[in-house]
Design a protein around this motif. Structure first.
Motif, mmCIF file in Angstrom:
data_model
loop_
_atom_site.group_PDB
_atom_site.id
_atom_site.type_symbol
_atom_site.label_atom_id
_atom_site.label_comp_id
_atom_site.label_asym_id
_atom_site.label_seq_id
_atom_site.Cartn_x
_atom_site.Cartn_y
_atom_site.Cartn_z
ATOM 1 N N GLY A 213 -9.906 0.165 1.582
ATOM 2 C CA GLY A 213 -8.549 0.346 1.068
ATOM 3 C C GLY A 213 -8.000 -0.855 0.335
ATOM 4 O O GLY A 213 -6.818 -0.913 0.024
ATOM 5 N N LEU B 148 -5.367 4.995 -9.668
ATOM 6 C CA LEU B 148 -4.614 6.151 -10.133
ATOM 7 C C LEU B 148 -5.202 6.602 -11.455
ATOM 8 O O LEU B 148 -5.372 5.790 -12.368
ATOM 9 C CB LEU B 148 -3.138 5.789 -10.336
ATOM 10 N N PHE C 281 -1.231 6.424 -6.212
ATOM 11 C CA PHE C 281 -2.466 5.656 -6.097
ATOM 12 C C PHE C 281 -3.191 6.045 -4.816
ATOM 13 O O PHE C 281 -2.561 6.327 -3.797
ATOM 14 C CB PHE C 281 -2.173 4.147 -6.082
ATOM 15 N N ARG C 282 -4.519 6.044 -4.863
ATOM 16 C CA ARG C 282 -5.344 6.391 -3.708
ATOM 17 C C ARG C 282 -6.447 5.348 -3.523
ATOM 18 O O ARG C 282 -6.874 4.722 -4.494
ATOM 19 C CB ARG C 282 -5.988 7.776 -3.904
ATOM 20 N N PRO C 283 -6.933 5.187 -2.282
ATOM 21 C CA PRO C 283 -7.990 4.189 -2.034
ATOM 22 C C PRO C 283 -9.219 4.431 -2.901
ATOM 23 O O PRO C 283 -9.669 5.568 -3.056
ATOM 24 C CB PRO C 283 -8.322 4.372 -0.557
ATOM 25 N N VAL D 80 0.847 -1.196 0.000
ATOM 26 C CA VAL D 80 0.000 0.000 0.000
ATOM 27 C C VAL D 80 0.884 1.247 0.000
ATOM 28 O O VAL D 80 0.678 2.172 -0.793
ATOM 29 C CB VAL D 80 -0.960 0.008 1.210
ATOM 30 N N LYS D 81 1.909 1.276 0.836
ATOM 31 C CA LYS D 81 2.818 2.433 0.901
ATOM 32 C C LYS D 81 3.528 2.644 -0.436
ATOM 33 O O LYS D 81 3.686 3.775 -0.897
ATOM 34 C CB LYS D 81 3.845 2.240 2.011
ATOM 35 N N LEU E 222 -6.669 0.240 -4.786
ATOM 36 C CA LEU E 222 -6.145 1.587 -4.990
ATOM 37 C C LEU E 222 -6.279 1.935 -6.465
ATOM 38 O O LEU E 222 -6.178 1.057 -7.324
ATOM 39 C CB LEU E 222 -4.677 1.664 -4.574
ATOM 40 N N TRP F 162 2.522 1.766 -3.521
ATOM 41 C CA TRP F 162 1.617 2.267 -4.549
ATOM 42 C C TRP F 162 1.155 3.692 -4.238
ATOM 43 O O TRP F 162 1.023 4.509 -5.148
ATOM 44 C CB TRP F 162 0.436 1.313 -4.733
ATOM 45 N N GLU F 163 0.934 3.999 -2.961
ATOM 46 C CA GLU F 163 0.535 5.363 -2.615
ATOM 47 C C GLU F 163 1.652 6.363 -2.920
ATOM 48 O O GLU F 163 1.385 7.490 -3.310
ATOM 49 C CB GLU F 163 0.098 5.443 -1.153
#
Length: 160
Positions: A137, A142, A130-132, A122-123, A140, A125-126
């Protein structure tokens, strides 16, 4: 360290067996699924926008990543089967793979999704924007238009 991003077509590289073993030891089964789906002919990355890439350091396969059609969302692609060998992590290889796939995907879709699977992913990709997409969550997204069009990330790269 020089990293060469290559399109994988026609056949999986034999070195993918080493990545699959490493992934399995870490509790990840997705590279095994990639091999099984390829062997069965279920997926060959041949539909519009689909692509499988390998990241090579010299002749060693350091990681793989792909995009496939996202069945749950119209006009979207999905990042899948993403894995970098543990000893190659921390050198930007995953980022290079992801950016090369995003660069490719620009011509085929407006949105890219990913199902990260663990907090570290998650970290990762964020950090790429990328966002939820869902409250839990689990997915994700983009908007591909957020990647600057002048940022070409295909080909060979050098990382310190």
């Amino acid at each position: 360290m020089s990293v060469d991003i290559r399109v994988i077509r026609d056949r999986l590289p034999p070195e993918i067996a080493d990545l699959e073993s490493e992934a399995r030891r870490e509790g990840h089964l997705h590279i095994g699924r990639l091999i099984d789906e390829w062997s069965a002919g279920d997926i060959r990355f041949e539909r519009d926008g689909e692509r499988l890439l390998g990241a090579y350091v010299g002749e060693a396969l350091a990681g793989v990543g792909s995009v496939t059609v996202e069945p749950a969302l119209s006009q979207a692609l999905r990042m899948r089967r993403f894995y970098v060998s543990p000893e190659m992590r921390g050198h930007g290889i995953g980022r290079l793979l992801a950016l090369a796939l995003l660069n490719h995907a620009r011509d085929f879709c407006r949105v890219i999704t990913v199902h990260p699977g663990n907090p570290g992913a998650v970290k990762f990709w964020e950090a790429l924007g990328f966002r939820p997409h869902a409250p839990d969550g689990d997915i994700l997204c983009l908007e591909i238009a957020r990647i600057p069009s002048g940022q070409d990330v295909s080909g060979s790269f050098f990382t310190p």
